[in-house]
Scaffold this active site. Structure first.
Site, mmCIF file in Angstrom:
data_model
loop_
_atom_site.group_PDB
_atom_site.id
_atom_site.type_symbol
_atom_site.label_atom_id
_atom_site.label_comp_id
_atom_site.label_asym_id
_atom_site.label_seq_id
_atom_site.Cartn_x
_atom_site.Cartn_y
_atom_site.Cartn_z
ATOM 1 N N CYS A 189 -9.377 -46.344 34.669
ATOM 2 C CA CYS A 189 -8.373 -47.315 35.114
ATOM 3 C C CYS A 189 -7.367 -46.669 36.045
ATOM 4 O O CYS A 189 -7.144 -45.460 36.014
ATOM 5 C CB CYS A 189 -7.658 -47.954 33.925
ATOM 6 S SG CYS A 189 -6.661 -46.819 32.967
ATOM 7 N N CYS A 230 -16.631 -34.704 20.151
ATOM 8 C CA CYS A 230 -18.096 -34.687 20.245
ATOM 9 C C CYS A 230 -18.581 -33.396 20.893
ATOM 10 O O CYS A 230 -18.279 -33.127 22.063
ATOM 11 C CB CYS A 230 -18.572 -35.890 21.059
ATOM 12 S SG CYS A 230 -20.345 -35.900 21.380
ATOM 13 N N SER A 284 -28.009 -29.750 33.725
ATOM 14 C CA SER A 284 -27.031 -29.424 32.694
ATOM 15 C C SER A 284 -27.234 -28.044 32.086
ATOM 16 O O SER A 284 -26.314 -27.477 31.507
ATOM 17 C CB SER A 284 -27.046 -30.491 31.589
ATOM 18 O OG SER A 284 -28.352 -30.671 31.090
ATOM 19 N N ASP A 327 -30.870 -27.768 27.388
ATOM 20 C CA ASP A 327 -29.649 -28.057 26.635
ATOM 21 C C ASP A 327 -29.934 -28.562 25.233
ATOM 22 O O ASP A 327 -29.187 -28.286 24.299
ATOM 23 C CB ASP A 327 -28.770 -29.061 27.389
ATOM 24 C CG ASP A 327 -29.547 -30.269 27.864
ATOM 25 O OD1 ASP A 327 -30.010 -31.050 27.015
ATOM 26 O OD2 ASP A 327 -29.688 -30.436 29.088
ATOM 27 N N CYS A 344 -26.940 -40.180 16.067
ATOM 28 C CA CYS A 344 -25.523 -40.289 16.395
ATOM 29 C C CYS A 344 -25.119 -41.746 16.263
ATOM 30 O O CYS A 344 -25.804 -42.630 16.775
ATOM 31 C CB CYS A 344 -25.267 -39.807 17.826
ATOM 32 S SG CYS A 344 -23.564 -40.094 18.375
ATOM 33 N N CYS A 395 -17.139 -32.996 16.048
ATOM 34 C CA CYS A 395 -18.153 -33.834 15.413
ATOM 35 C C CYS A 395 -19.501 -33.156 15.593
ATOM 36 O O CYS A 395 -19.973 -32.991 16.720
ATOM 37 C CB CYS A 395 -18.181 -35.234 16.016
ATOM 38 S SG CYS A 395 -19.486 -36.265 15.299
ATOM 39 N N CYS A 420 -24.817 -35.008 14.210
ATOM 40 C CA CYS A 420 -26.247 -35.070 14.546
ATOM 41 C C CYS A 420 -26.972 -33.755 14.267
ATOM 42 O O CYS A 420 -28.204 -33.721 14.261
ATOM 43 C CB CYS A 420 -26.439 -35.480 16.002
ATOM 44 S SG CYS A 420 -25.725 -34.333 17.189
#
Length: 473
Positions: free
Chosen positions: A5, A243, A290, A353, A389, A440, A443
């Site tokens: 935004c 995360c 990545s 990754d 997740c 977190c 997973c």
């Protein structure tokens, strides 16, 4: 999903172009749909959404029609809800004599139950996403108290999950980060404009000056050009749960999230992989893009040459973001092509990754074998993904997760590598540079930072929802 935004107090300057370019910088976060909503002090709310990339959606004169000094935008990949136009964001609906537009990044775990209660009190839904649930929750609670901060306080006690949200209510702008800070959100400024986005790269492209990350549970409002901050009451009750997958895969390497350089974290992951798996090889090869920093870290720590063994077709999207498994499998060869001359007869350390389902890894090993690689030692910069997740990353169900159903030795045999090693959880945590209690890791260790869906079936939870909807502050 990704939200963005911009607020400018200059009525003569439209912000839609800035929102567009910032979304372009965040295209990696979602490729299924894109949308922008703006507020013009003379004409009110304008908005446009479409399926596809940012450049596909706004390819004609759609952007020119989005006049306004305040704007929010969104790019999406589906976690809750199908990939269809009705689920594109921002959502726009009537609100207290005006309009509200809202965009949401994350997943609300208990959205089905919240949706049921909203339907029972008369709300009709156009989409099947949790984001529209959030939009109507705001509308419903605000109708009771008339105060947006009180509304967000109330809703924060009802919803379970992850979220960063941007809200445009006529000429007022609000942005909120969940109390566990599971989803990234930061703020910047350029001239008279305030900009909020999930990643700092959105600020870089429009030459905005980064101010800071949102605090856990922080609400920032911009009204009449003035910025104010409020922290949710429940924020103090929770540990942070950022995360880890943002650092491992999801974010762009040139982003800085919660004062941590994503590039440096991935470089550290590569160094940790060498400490745990010091192979003797001819070449360290990344799976682009990545994994490039991880491979650089491994090469620097080991002294083994870094090499571009796989060339990426830059015009193919991220296969992880693609909604179906068939699309992901078909995309591998189109997306990655081997440099055969540099691979023939070589022992290589291949850095990736993560492994989710394992099909892409098997195809990559196949491609490298066909290109003449002699031995392939596959190392993974994320510990085994053993659980889904629930917070906004489209991990497969547990039945589809290869590490949830097979040992590392069995996975190695299935994908056909000569060795397979995953970074350990302690090494990953150290590479990120935060405490394990600040991340977190659900997973990879099944220790979720919130209740999970099976826990939401209890009658006591339905009773709580009914009380929440009927109780005024």
């Amino acid at each position: 999903m990704k939200d963005k935004c911009i607020y400018s107090k200059n009525f003569d300057k439209d912000v839609s172009a800035s929102v567009y370019y910032a979304l372009y910088a965040l295209q990696h976060r979602g490729q299924e749909s894109a949308g922008i909503a703006t507020y013009n002090h003379q004409k009110g709310i304008n908005y446009y959404c479409g399926m596809g990339l940012v450049s596909d959606v706004f390819k004609n004169n759609e952007l020119q029609k989005l006049e306004g000094e305040i704007g929010i935008g969104h790019v999406r990949y589906s976690t809750t809800g199908q990939s269809k136009l009705e689920n594109s964001q921002p959502f726009v609906t009537d609100f207290e004599g005006g309009y509200i537009a809202m965009a949401h990044n994350g997943d609300i775990v208990n959205s089905k139950h919240l949706r049921l209660h909203l339907e029972n009190i008369g709300y009709e839904f156009n989409s099947d996403t949790d984001s529209e649930v959030l939009c109507y929750l705001i509308k419903e609670e605000h109708s009771k108290n008339g105060d947006i901060i009180k509304t967000l306080e109330k809703i924060s006690k009802m919803i379970i999950g992850s979220y960063s949200i941007v809200i445009l209510i006529n000429d007022e702008l609000y942005a909120i980060r969940d109390p566990k800070a599971m989803k990234p959100l930061a703020i910047a400024k350029k001239d008279d404009k305030y900009i909020v986005a999930s990643e700092s790269v959105a600020f870089d492209v429009i030459s905005a000056e980064f101010i800071r990350d949102f605090k856990p549970g922080e609400i920032i409002s911009v009204i009449d050009g003035e910025l104010t901050s409020h922290t949710l009451e429940i924020a103090d009750k929770y540990n942070n749960a950022r995360c880890m997958f943002e650092y491992v895969y999801f974010a762009r390497p040139d982003s800085v999230i919660d004062e941590k350089s994503v590039f440096d974290v991935r470089l550290n992951i590569g160094k940790k992989l060498y400490e745990e798996f010091p192979f003797d090889a001819d070449l360290v090869v990344p799976v682009p893009d990545s994994s490039i920093p991880c491979a650089l870290g491994y090469a620097r720590a080991s002294g083994i040459d870094y090499g571009e063994g796989l060339i990426k077709n830059r015009y193919v999207g991220r296969t992880f973001i693609m909604p179906s498994q068939e699309e992901r499998e078909l995309a591998v060869k189109l997306k990655l092509n081997p440099l055969k001359e540099g691979l023939q007869g070589k022992d290589i350390v291949l850095i990736d990754d993560s492994i989710v389902r394992g099909t892409t890894s098997a195809e990559l090993i196949n491609i490298l074998r066909e290109a003449g690689a002699r031995k392939i030692y596959l190392l993974i910069g994320c510990p085994p993904v053993i659980a889904p997740c629930f917070y906004g990353v489209a991990m497969a169900s547990k039945d589809e997760l290869i590490a949830a159903n097979f040992t590392i030795e069995e996975i190695q045999e299935k994908i056909g590598s000569d060795a397979l090693g995953y970074i350990s959880i302690p090494s990953l945590v150290e590479a990120i540079g935060m405490g394990e209690d600040e991340l977190c890791l659900g997973c990879i260790n099944e220790k979720y930072p919130t209740e999970i869906p099976n826990d939401l079936e209890a009658e006591s939870y339905y009773d709580f929802l009914i009380q929440s909807f009927s109780k005024d502050d």
